[in-house]
Design an enzyme around this catalytic site. Structure first.
Site: not given
Ligand code: NAP
Length: 248
Positions: A143, A157
């Protein structure tokens, strides 16, 4: 070698978009998730409807035992892994450090940092050419918070993602002669559930206009970058962190 990718946290958001695109690019996809059976099934059903192969594999990737089981189930279904996307992440709750709960801090590091280490370790033990493996590629999902520090909101985070990026750089050098490339994407503001999970769903709209491109990104736009880093087109790219952040 056949293309087989394990994507952690692939039931929703960036991971789900990456799973769909990987399937379209010819990968068999192990769709890891931790709790949401229906969402993971939806991703797998979508992929199989395209005539591609996918398997939902439930497991907490910060647990050593679950990581071993998930890798085993994926390999039993589709053979050796050629790629890994360390995407699973949790934001913890929005707040100032003075109010931070130790449990939230620990969980944030467990899922964003420890899980990436454990999965990368499991992958290297199988794929390193020094161990008789066929090599492969890893992408870590980081991120822009690692650069901004996310003051007053998500410092815990941001610090976890900074650790992930240092891991990315160091581990990439460690396995650079072993057939394994390791890169990261540094996401800006992406339209997923994570903002609501952090405690402020309105955050997405509030910050979007402050981005140079004046909008949030879509999970598919991150997936494109991840699939490029996994591909042979990125054969001389390792240890890099690619911003996918609309100009940030
Ligand atoms: P999201 O929509 O909240 O989805 C999170 C995913 O992670 C879900 O599939 C969840 O599974 C899974 N998960 C959570 N804890 C886990 C664990 N302990 N073991 C295995 N799976 C787990 O998140 P996202 O926004 O797509 O984020 C994906 C990545 O991008 C993350 O690393 C996040 O930090 C990074 N990121 C996101 C943003 C943003 O703006 N969205 C920005 C910067 C970085 P369940 O569905 O079963 O709960």
């Amino acid at each position: 070698m056949s293309k087989h990718v394990l994507i952690t946290g692939a039931s929703r958001g960036i991971g789900a978009a990456t799973a769909r695109l990987a399937a379209l690019r010819g990968y068999a996809v192990a769709v890891n998730y931790v709790a949401n059976d229906a969402a993971a099934k939806g991703v797998v059903d979508w992929i199989t409807a395209q005539g591609a192969r996918a398997l939902a594999v439930r497991g907490d990737m910060s647990s050593e035992a679950d990581v071993e089981r998930v890798f085993g189930e994926a390999e039993a279904a589709f053979g050796p892994l050629s790629a890994l996307v360390n995407n699973a992440g949790v934001p913890g709750k929005i707040g100032r450090v003075e109010n931070l709960d130790l449990g939230v801090l620990k969980r944030t590091f467990e899922v964003n940092v420890y899980a990436a280490f454990l999965c990368a370790r499991a992958f290297a033990r199988r794929a390193s050419v020094k161990r008789g493996g066929a090599g492969g590629a890893i992408v870590n999902v980081s991120s822009m918070a690692s650069k901004t520090g996310s003051p007053n909101e998500l410092v815990h985070y941001a610090a976890a993602k900074a650790a992930l990026e240092t891991f990315n750089y160091g581990f990439a050098a460690e396995v650079a002669t072993e057939g394994i490339r390791v890169n990261a994407v540094s996401c800006g503001l992406i339209e997923t559930d994570i903002h609501a999970e952090a405690g402020d769903a309105s955050r997405l709209a509030r910050y979007a206009t402050r981005m140079p491109m004046a909008r949030a990104g879509k999970p598919e736009e991150v997936a494109n970058a991840i699939l490029w880093l996994l591909s042979e087109e990125a054969s001389y790219v390792t240890g890099a962190t690619l911003p996918v952040a609309g100009g940030r």
